[in-house]
Design a protein around this motif. Structure first.
Motif, PDB file in Angstrom:
ATOM      1  N   GLN A  29      -9.744 -31.571  -8.774  1.00 54.37           N
ATOM      2  CA  GLN A  29      -9.428 -32.055  -7.342  1.00 54.37           C
ATOM      3  C   GLN A  29      -7.955 -32.172  -7.279  1.00 54.37           C
ATOM      4  O   GLN A  29      -7.257 -33.019  -7.804  1.00 54.37           O
ATOM      5  N   ARG A  30      -7.540 -31.273  -6.215  1.00 57.08           N
ATOM      6  CA  ARG A  30      -6.090 -31.194  -5.939  1.00 57.08           C
ATOM      7  C   ARG A  30      -5.212 -31.624  -6.843  1.00 57.08           C
ATOM      8  O   ARG A  30      -4.325 -32.517  -6.971  1.00 57.08           O
ATOM      9  N   GLY A  31      -4.943 -30.830  -7.820  1.00 59.02           N
ATOM     10  CA  GLY A  31      -3.957 -30.782  -9.037  1.00 59.02           C
ATOM     11  C   GLY A  31      -4.362 -31.469  -9.991  1.00 59.02           C
ATOM     12  O   GLY A  31      -3.524 -31.494 -11.050  1.00 59.02           O
ATOM     13  N   TYR A  32      -5.257 -32.185 -10.078  1.00 60.67           N
ATOM     14  CA  TYR A  32      -6.046 -32.708 -11.490  1.00 60.67           C
ATOM     15  C   TYR A  32      -7.384 -32.405 -11.760  1.00 60.67           C
ATOM     16  O   TYR A  32      -7.814 -31.718 -11.201  1.00 60.67           O
ATOM     17  N   SER A  57       0.316 -20.218  -9.280  1.00 63.38           N
ATOM     18  CA  SER A  57       1.038 -20.495  -7.696  1.00 63.38           C
ATOM     19  C   SER A  57       0.308 -21.504  -7.151  1.00 63.38           C
ATOM     20  O   SER A  57       0.205 -22.607  -7.727  1.00 63.38           O
ATOM     21  N   LEU A  58      -0.424 -21.367  -5.855  1.00 64.41           N
ATOM     22  CA  LEU A  58      -1.101 -22.286  -5.231  1.00 64.41           C
ATOM     23  C   LEU A  58      -2.483 -22.630  -5.414  1.00 64.41           C
ATOM     24  O   LEU A  58      -3.374 -23.440  -4.899  1.00 64.41           O
ATOM     25  N   PHE A  59      -3.070 -21.947  -6.895  1.00 67.11           N
ATOM     26  CA  PHE A  59      -4.353 -22.043  -7.136  1.00 67.11           C
ATOM     27  C   PHE A  59      -4.644 -22.954  -8.308  1.00 67.11           C
ATOM     28  O   PHE A  59      -3.599 -22.888  -9.303  1.00 67.11           O
ATOM     29  N   SER A  60      -5.760 -23.442  -8.262  1.00 69.95           N
ATOM     30  CA  SER A  60      -6.216 -23.866  -9.756  1.00 69.95           C
ATOM     31  C   SER A  60      -7.116 -22.536 -10.241  1.00 69.95           C
ATOM     32  O   SER A  60      -7.837 -22.340  -9.342  1.00 69.95           O
ATOM     33  N   VAL A  61      -7.009 -22.246 -11.465  1.00 70.73           N
ATOM     34  CA  VAL A  61      -7.685 -21.129 -11.895  1.00 70.73           C
ATOM     35  C   VAL A  61      -8.491 -21.559 -13.094  1.00 70.73           C
ATOM     36  O   VAL A  61      -7.981 -22.325 -14.029  1.00 70.73           O
ATOM     37  N   VAL A  62      -9.838 -21.182 -13.078  1.00 69.74           N
ATOM     38  CA  VAL A  62     -10.691 -21.343 -14.515  1.00 69.74           C
ATOM     39  C   VAL A  62     -10.924 -20.068 -14.879  1.00 69.74           C
ATOM     40  O   VAL A  62     -11.671 -19.079 -14.233  1.00 69.74           O
ATOM     41  N   ASP A  63     -10.846 -19.476 -16.395  1.00 66.06           N
ATOM     42  CA  ASP A  63     -10.999 -18.425 -16.885  1.00 66.06           C
ATOM     43  C   ASP A  63     -11.833 -18.700 -18.099  1.00 66.06           C
ATOM     44  O   ASP A  63     -11.483 -19.528 -18.899  1.00 66.06           O
ATOM     45  N   THR A  64     -13.057 -17.983 -18.151  1.00 63.92           N
ATOM     46  CA  THR A  64     -13.776 -18.138 -19.387  1.00 63.92           C
ATOM     47  C   THR A  64     -13.807 -16.664 -20.297  1.00 63.92           C
ATOM     48  O   THR A  64     -13.676 -15.808 -19.787  1.00 63.92           O
ATOM     49  N   SER A  65     -14.132 -17.042 -21.647  1.00 63.57           N
ATOM     50  CA  SER A  65     -14.432 -15.832 -22.381  1.00 63.57           C
ATOM     51  C   SER A  65     -15.588 -14.786 -22.147  1.00 63.57           C
ATOM     52  O   SER A  65     -15.388 -13.696 -22.602  1.00 63.57           O
ATOM     53  N   PHE A  66     -16.479 -15.344 -21.167  1.00 62.39           N
ATOM     54  CA  PHE A  66     -17.842 -14.168 -20.887  1.00 62.39           C
ATOM     55  C   PHE A  66     -17.230 -13.809 -19.605  1.00 62.39           C
ATOM     56  O   PHE A  66     -17.950 -13.006 -18.908  1.00 62.39           O
ATOM     57  N   GLY A  67     -15.950 -13.878 -18.879  1.00 59.37           N
ATOM     58  CA  GLY A  67     -15.760 -13.202 -17.865  1.00 59.37           C
ATOM     59  C   GLY A  67     -15.753 -14.056 -16.370  1.00 59.37           C
ATOM     60  O   GLY A  67     -15.385 -13.434 -15.363  1.00 59.37           O
ATOM     61  N   TYR A  72      -9.207 -21.895  -7.057  1.00 60.16           N
ATOM     62  CA  TYR A  72      -9.422 -22.954  -6.040  1.00 60.16           C
ATOM     63  C   TYR A  72      -8.068 -23.323  -5.495  1.00 60.16           C
ATOM     64  O   TYR A  72      -7.358 -23.636  -6.260  1.00 60.16           O
ATOM     65  N   ASP A  73      -7.927 -23.407  -4.268  1.00 53.34           N
ATOM     66  CA  ASP A  73      -6.623 -23.671  -3.685  1.00 53.34           C
ATOM     67  C   ASP A  73      -6.484 -25.267  -3.614  1.00 53.34           C
ATOM     68  O   ASP A  73      -5.525 -25.780  -2.642  1.00 53.34           O
ATOM     69  N   TRP A  74      -7.569 -26.093  -3.773  1.00 51.37           N
ATOM     70  CA  TRP A  74      -7.474 -27.445  -3.523  1.00 51.37           C
ATOM     71  C   TRP A  74      -7.926 -27.938  -2.353  1.00 51.37           C
ATOM     72  O   TRP A  74      -7.817 -29.132  -1.853  1.00 51.37           O
ATOM     73  N   PHE A  75      -8.246 -27.102  -1.105  1.00 52.64           N
ATOM     74  CA  PHE A  75      -8.276 -27.254   0.009  1.00 52.64           C
ATOM     75  C   PHE A  75      -9.518 -26.478   0.784  1.00 52.64           C
ATOM     76  O   PHE A  75     -10.420 -27.278   1.397  1.00 52.64           O
ATOM     77  N   TYR A  76      -9.516 -25.344   0.823  1.00 54.83           N
ATOM     78  CA  TYR A  76     -10.278 -24.486   1.615  1.00 54.83           C
ATOM     79  C   TYR A  76     -10.753 -23.370   1.012  1.00 54.83           C
ATOM     80  O   TYR A  76     -11.896 -22.772   1.610  1.00 54.83           O
ATOM     81  N   TYR A  77     -10.245 -22.776  -0.109  1.00 59.42           N
ATOM     82  CA  TYR A  77     -10.575 -21.494  -0.475  1.00 59.42           C
ATOM     83  C   TYR A  77     -11.044 -21.744  -1.963  1.00 59.42           C
ATOM     84  O   TYR A  77     -10.527 -22.134  -2.928  1.00 59.42           O
ATOM     85  N   ILE A  78     -12.354 -20.874  -2.247  1.00 61.96           N
ATOM     86  CA  ILE A  78     -13.050 -20.901  -3.787  1.00 61.96           C
ATOM     87  C   ILE A  78     -13.352 -19.333  -3.795  1.00 61.96           C
ATOM     88  O   ILE A  78     -14.046 -18.907  -3.088  1.00 61.96           O
TER      89      ILE A  78
END
Length: 124
Positions: A29-32, A57-67, A72-78
Motif C-alpha cells: 500500500q503506497r510504499g509500505y 522506479s515508480l513501482f512496487s514489484v513482486v517477483d517469485t521463483s515460479f515466474g 504496482y504503481d500505488w495508484f492506478y496501474y497493476i
C-alpha cells in the motif's frame, strides 16, 4: 485482491494490492508492505529468495521463483505477468469456451472448482 480507493481527485484508484504466495500474505500500500500482518520496509525477501518485493522506479514489484511478476504503481496501474507454464490459466481467447478450463496436464477440467485445485498444486 485489489482494494479500490477514491483519491482526492475523485478518480478511482487502487488503495492496496494483496497477494498470498507460498502461504505468506503480503499487502502493498503506497510504499509500505505488510507480510503476515507485520509492517515491513522494502525490499522484502521471503522464503530464501523465492519471493521478492522491492521498489523499482515508480513501482512496487513482486517477483517469485515460479515466474509470477507483479508491478504496482500505488495508484492506478497493476501489471501481472505469468510464466508460459501458466498460460492456460486465463484461457486461450479464441472464442471457444469449451476448452478454457485447461489443467496443467492439458486436459479440460470438469468444472471451475476442479480447474482451481489443479493449478493450486502447481503453484504451491
Amino acid at each position: 485482491m485489489v482494494q479500490n480507493d477514491h483519491a482526492q481527485n475523485h478518480f478511482p484508484s487502487i488503495k492496496a494490492l494483496q497477494l498470498t504466495v507460498y502461504k505468506d500474505h503480503t499487502v502493498i500500500q503506497r510504499g509500505y508492505s505488510w507480510v503476515n500482518g507485520q509492517r515491513r520496509l522494502l525490499p522484502v525477501t521471503l522464503r530464501s529468495g523465492s519471493v521478492k518485493v522491492h521498489q523499482s522506479s515508480l513501482f512496487s514489484v513482486v517477483d517469485t521463483s515460479f515466474g509470477l511478476h507483479v508491478k504496482y504503481d500505488w495508484f492506478y496501474y497493476i501489471l501481472v505477468s505469468l510464466p508460459k507454464s501458466c498460460s492456460d490459466m486465463c484461457g486461450n481467447n479464441h472464442g471457444n469456451k469449451d476448452d478454457d478450463l485447461r489443467i496443467p496436464e492439458g486436459a479440460t477440467a470438469v468444472d471451475e472448482a476442479a480447474f482451481t485445485w489443479s493449478w493450486r498444486r502447481v503453484l504451491d
